[in-house]
Design an enzyme around this catalytic site. Structure first.
Site, PDB file in Angstrom:
ATOM      1  N   GLU A  94      -3.110  36.535  30.434  1.00  0.00           N
ATOM      2  CA  GLU A  94      -2.179  36.729  31.562  1.00  0.00           C
ATOM      3  C   GLU A  94      -3.024  36.661  32.822  1.00  0.00           C
ATOM      4  O   GLU A  94      -3.553  37.672  33.279  1.00  0.00           O
ATOM      5  CB  GLU A  94      -1.493  38.096  31.446  1.00  0.00           C
ATOM      6  CG  GLU A  94      -0.629  38.269  30.212  1.00  0.00           C
ATOM      7  CD  GLU A  94       0.728  37.580  30.319  1.00  0.00           C
ATOM      8  OE1 GLU A  94       1.062  37.084  31.418  1.00  0.00           O
ATOM      9  OE2 GLU A  94       1.436  37.530  29.310  1.00  0.00           O
ATOM     10  N   CYS A 141       0.388  39.679  40.581  1.00  0.00           N
ATOM     11  CA  CYS A 141       0.140  38.323  40.059  1.00  0.00           C
ATOM     12  C   CYS A 141       1.312  37.428  40.405  1.00  0.00           C
ATOM     13  O   CYS A 141       1.161  36.215  40.552  1.00  0.00           O
ATOM     14  CB  CYS A 141      -0.081  38.370  38.547  1.00  0.00           C
ATOM     15  SG  CYS A 141       1.212  39.253  37.669  1.00  0.00           S
TER      16      CYS A 141
HETATM   17  P1  NAD Z   1     -10.495  40.671  37.317  1.00  0.00           P
HETATM   18  O1  NAD Z   1     -10.442  39.366  36.619  1.00  0.00           O
HETATM   19  O2  NAD Z   1     -11.557  40.909  38.300  1.00  0.00           O
HETATM   20  O3  NAD Z   1     -10.597  41.860  36.238  1.00  0.00           O
HETATM   21  C1  NAD Z   1      -9.608  42.044  35.254  1.00  0.00           C
HETATM   22  C2  NAD Z   1     -10.208  42.766  34.062  1.00  0.00           C
HETATM   23  O4  NAD Z   1     -11.091  41.872  33.392  1.00  0.00           O
HETATM   24  C3  NAD Z   1     -11.045  43.994  34.418  1.00  0.00           C
HETATM   25  O5  NAD Z   1     -10.793  44.996  33.470  1.00  0.00           O
HETATM   26  C4  NAD Z   1     -12.473  43.478  34.310  1.00  0.00           C
HETATM   27  O6  NAD Z   1     -13.411  44.467  34.028  1.00  0.00           O
HETATM   28  C5  NAD Z   1     -12.341  42.507  33.162  1.00  0.00           C
HETATM   29  N1  NAD Z   1     -13.353  41.453  33.118  1.00  0.00           N
HETATM   30  C6  NAD Z   1     -13.865  40.769  34.150  1.00  0.00           C
HETATM   31  N2  NAD Z   1     -14.746  39.851  33.706  1.00  0.00           N
HETATM   32  C7  NAD Z   1     -14.791  39.964  32.368  1.00  0.00           C
HETATM   33  C8  NAD Z   1     -15.523  39.296  31.327  1.00  0.00           C
HETATM   34  N3  NAD Z   1     -16.396  38.332  31.589  1.00  0.00           N
HETATM   35  N4  NAD Z   1     -15.300  39.665  30.049  1.00  0.00           N
HETATM   36  C9  NAD Z   1     -14.415  40.632  29.759  1.00  0.00           C
HETATM   37  N5  NAD Z   1     -13.708  41.315  30.694  1.00  0.00           N
HETATM   38  C10 NAD Z   1     -13.899  40.976  31.982  1.00  0.00           C
HETATM   39  O7  NAD Z   1      -9.041  40.855  37.996  1.00  0.00           O
HETATM   40  P2  NAD Z   1      -8.556  41.979  39.022  1.00  0.00           P
HETATM   41  O8  NAD Z   1      -9.170  41.755  40.352  1.00  0.00           O
HETATM   42  O9  NAD Z   1      -8.634  43.323  38.405  1.00  0.00           O
HETATM   43  O10 NAD Z   1      -6.990  41.637  39.095  1.00  0.00           O
HETATM   44  C11 NAD Z   1      -6.447  40.645  39.912  1.00  0.00           C
HETATM   45  C12 NAD Z   1      -6.235  39.359  39.147  1.00  0.00           C
HETATM   46  O11 NAD Z   1      -5.466  39.593  37.958  1.00  0.00           O
HETATM   47  C13 NAD Z   1      -5.422  38.341  39.930  1.00  0.00           C
HETATM   48  O12 NAD Z   1      -5.935  37.065  39.693  1.00  0.00           O
HETATM   49  C14 NAD Z   1      -4.024  38.486  39.361  1.00  0.00           C
HETATM   50  O13 NAD Z   1      -3.194  37.355  39.538  1.00  0.00           O
HETATM   51  C15 NAD Z   1      -4.340  38.721  37.911  1.00  0.00           C
HETATM   52  N6  NAD Z   1      -3.251  39.385  37.220  1.00  0.00           N
HETATM   53  C16 NAD Z   1      -2.495  38.642  36.349  1.00  0.00           C
HETATM   54  C17 NAD Z   1      -1.418  39.233  35.726  1.00  0.00           C
HETATM   55  C18 NAD Z   1      -0.537  38.440  34.800  1.00  0.00           C
HETATM   56  O14 NAD Z   1       0.233  39.064  34.076  1.00  0.00           O
HETATM   57  N7  NAD Z   1      -0.592  37.120  34.790  1.00  0.00           N
HETATM   58  C19 NAD Z   1      -1.109  40.578  35.948  1.00  0.00           C
HETATM   59  C20 NAD Z   1      -1.927  41.313  36.812  1.00  0.00           C
HETATM   60  C21 NAD Z   1      -2.992  40.700  37.452  1.00  0.00           C
END
Ligand code: NAD
Length: 524
Positions: A278, A312
């Protein structure tokens, strides 16, 4: 729309009062208060800073899960799976029913923590908690409806059917902006499907994770479910990588940026694990000449400026017919100029803080890039209360007219920027809507049924979510949620999204005394 100017000062309480507020909510939920953790960084490097975007202050330094603790959690989750999968699904549903009751009893506490950690205004924080309660209701019903099919077979005396079985441990990686709802979409469904959950919440939202974990532990104790049905890994990306790499984790459900998805998906694929992605969106609304403009303005402003542009599904591109663009833009700019910005706990506030000052930097850079590409910033982008809260980022949502869908418009900047583009024909509008790498949410504002149906047709919007006369954000839990292209293709929450959490077995039963082979093959 009711709008009023934002207050002159933030008037937020100090860090001690915010710590006390967090502690009260945590304790009500059965977790330790913040006095259990050091306020100052112990300097071990193995901590997660619980920071509030309201002021940017660190409220506590929480110990990150150690590698040994993570290994023990994964082993216990897998051991629990071997037993939990044999518990009848309606009995598993009793755990989720109890969780829903506890979430209902603690919705104010949880909303307090969501506001404190994610900066959401009160009604949106309560809405997020409501979403958790709703998905529990849905999952409880589902626990009696995990149906397989009976299939018309080709051989006499045979019965062909399919059954659904628990898959294994579900690893949940969640983002900061829906710190609890996304966890619940996964956890409630995974638990009724027979999958224990190991949760790696955002490092920006550890407190809500502690509160939810405590409530689920209580629900398990109250219903006799094993405590190993849920584990929490506190930490950063490297903790998420543990889930991505561990073969005991059958499903990795990862919510976050496209960048994160690009890192997680190949790691899970390398061990043939299952991934539910997602990822980021870049959502558009098309406004046609027949649109109800009053409704459109309200729908657009909520979708674009709500949650300070940090959903998102936030509306990031407005594709307006050229005949009404000036009129519509003027009305949106007027509404934007008056949006009350400030303390998200204050009932009049509609726009709370961004998650941090880095988000404002990204916003400023995007606006600079937009100007360079010929865009005009009509309103917004300016920072408020910087003297009073230098480590926080309160910004007015920005409205930008763009001459074309340039690179920055095709990029998701996780901040409140709405780019306005114009079109002449509906084909052109749909091509613009589809002309970005992401494919999460979309909508059309129109009173013309032909336009609406065209938008929803196979050659219309290419997104996982396509709406008519509502904005791009604010989905209900009953539908499957997710998007295409770089958004990752995953579906979670309602409809038949539960299938991702189970494995399908096709069963052929021969109840005859003969052994006819399929396709008429003769042998022996
Ligand atoms: P992010 O990608 O920085 O982090 C999200 C999660 O992923 C965190 O828990 C982080 O620790 C983890 N993470 C990061 N790199 C990783 C890796 N290499 N391996 C494993 N885990 C890792 O995102 P954010 O800043 O917390 O959230 C914003 C983003 O999330 C935006 O792009 C938004 O559109 C997206 N988002 C999407 C949805 C959806 O349902 N499509 C919902 C909410 C947020």
């Amino acid at each position: 729309m009711t709008v009023s100017a934002h207050p002159a000062t933030l008037g937020l309480p100090g860090t001690d009062a915010l710590r006390a507020r967090a502690s009260t909510a945590l304790r009500h939920c059965g977790a330790a208060g913040l006095d259990a953790y050091p306020e100052q960084d112990p300097g071990t490097g193995a901590t997660v800073a619980a920071r509030t975007p309201l002021t940017g202050a660190v409220l506590a330094h929480l110990p990150a899960t150690t590698p040994e603790q993570a290994e023990a959690a994964l082993a216990d989750a897998h051991r629990t799976f071997l037993a939990w999968r044999t518990v009848p699904a309606p009995v598993r549903g009793a755990l989720v029913k109890r969780l829903g009751e506890l979430l209902t009893a603690h919705q104010e506490d949880l909303a307090d923590l969501v506001t404190l950690e994610a900066g959401k205004i009160r009604s949106e924080a309560l809405g997020e908690v409501r979403e958790m309660i709703d998905i529990c209701d849905f999952a409880v019903g589902l626990s009696r409806q995990l149906y397989g099919r009976t299939i018309a077979g080709e051989r006499p005396g045979h019965r062909l059917s399919e059954s659904w079985h628990p898959l294994g441990v579900a690893g949940v990686i969640s983002a900061f902006n829906f710190p609890v709802a996304v966890w619940s979409w996964n956890a409630a469904i995974a638990l009724v499907c027979g999958d224990p959950v190991v949760w790696k919440p955002s490092e920006l939202a550890p407190l809500t994770a502690l509160a939810c974990t405590a409530l689920l532990a209580r629900a398990a104790a109250d219903t006799g479910a094993p405590p190993g049905v849920h584990h929490l890994l506190l930490g950063g990306p490297e903790h998420g990588e543990l889930l991505a790499d561990d073969p005991r984790v059958a499903l990795v459900s990862a919510t976050g940026s496209v960048r994160m998805g690009r890192q997680v998906a190949p790691r899970v694929a390398a061990r043939f694990g299952r991934c539910l992605l997602e990822l980021g969106g870049n959502n558009a609304a098309v406004v046609t000449p027949s649109a109800d403009l009053d409704l459109t303005v309200r729908g657009v402003v909520f979708a674009a400026a709500g949650t300070a542009g940090q959903r998102c599904t936030t509306l990031r591109r407005l594709i307006v017919h050229e005949d009404l663009a000036d009129r519509l833009v003027e009305r949106i700019a007027h509404a934007y100029a008056q949006l009350p910005i400030g303390d998200p706990y204050h009932p009049d506030t509609l726009v709370g803080p961004l998650i941090g000052t880095a988000a404002h930097t990204a916003m400023t850079e995007a606006l600079t890039e937009a100007r360079r590409a010929g865009g005009t910033v009509l309103v917004g982008g300016d920072r408020h209360f910087a003297d009073e809260a230098p480590d926080a980022a309160y910004v007015r949502p920005a409205l930008v007219r763009m001459p074309a869908q340039t690179g920055i418009v095709a990029t998701e900047t996780f901040a409140p920027i709405l780019y306005v583009l114009t079109y002449r024909t509906l084909d052109e509008a749909i091509a613009l809507q589809n002309g970005v790498p992401q494919g999460l949410s979309s909508s059309i504002f129109t009173r013309d049924q032909r336009e609406a149906e065209r938008f929803l047709a196979a050659d219309g919007s290419d997104c996982g979510i396509a709406n008519v006369n509502i904005g791009t954000s604010g989905a209900e839990i009953g539908g499957a949620f997710g998007g295409e292209k770089e958004t990752g293709g995953g579906r979670e929450s309602g409809s038949d999204a539960w299938r991702a959490y189970m494995r399908r077995a096709t069963n052929t039963v021969n109840y005859s005394a003969d052994l006819p082979l399929a396709q008429g093959v003769n042998f022996l």
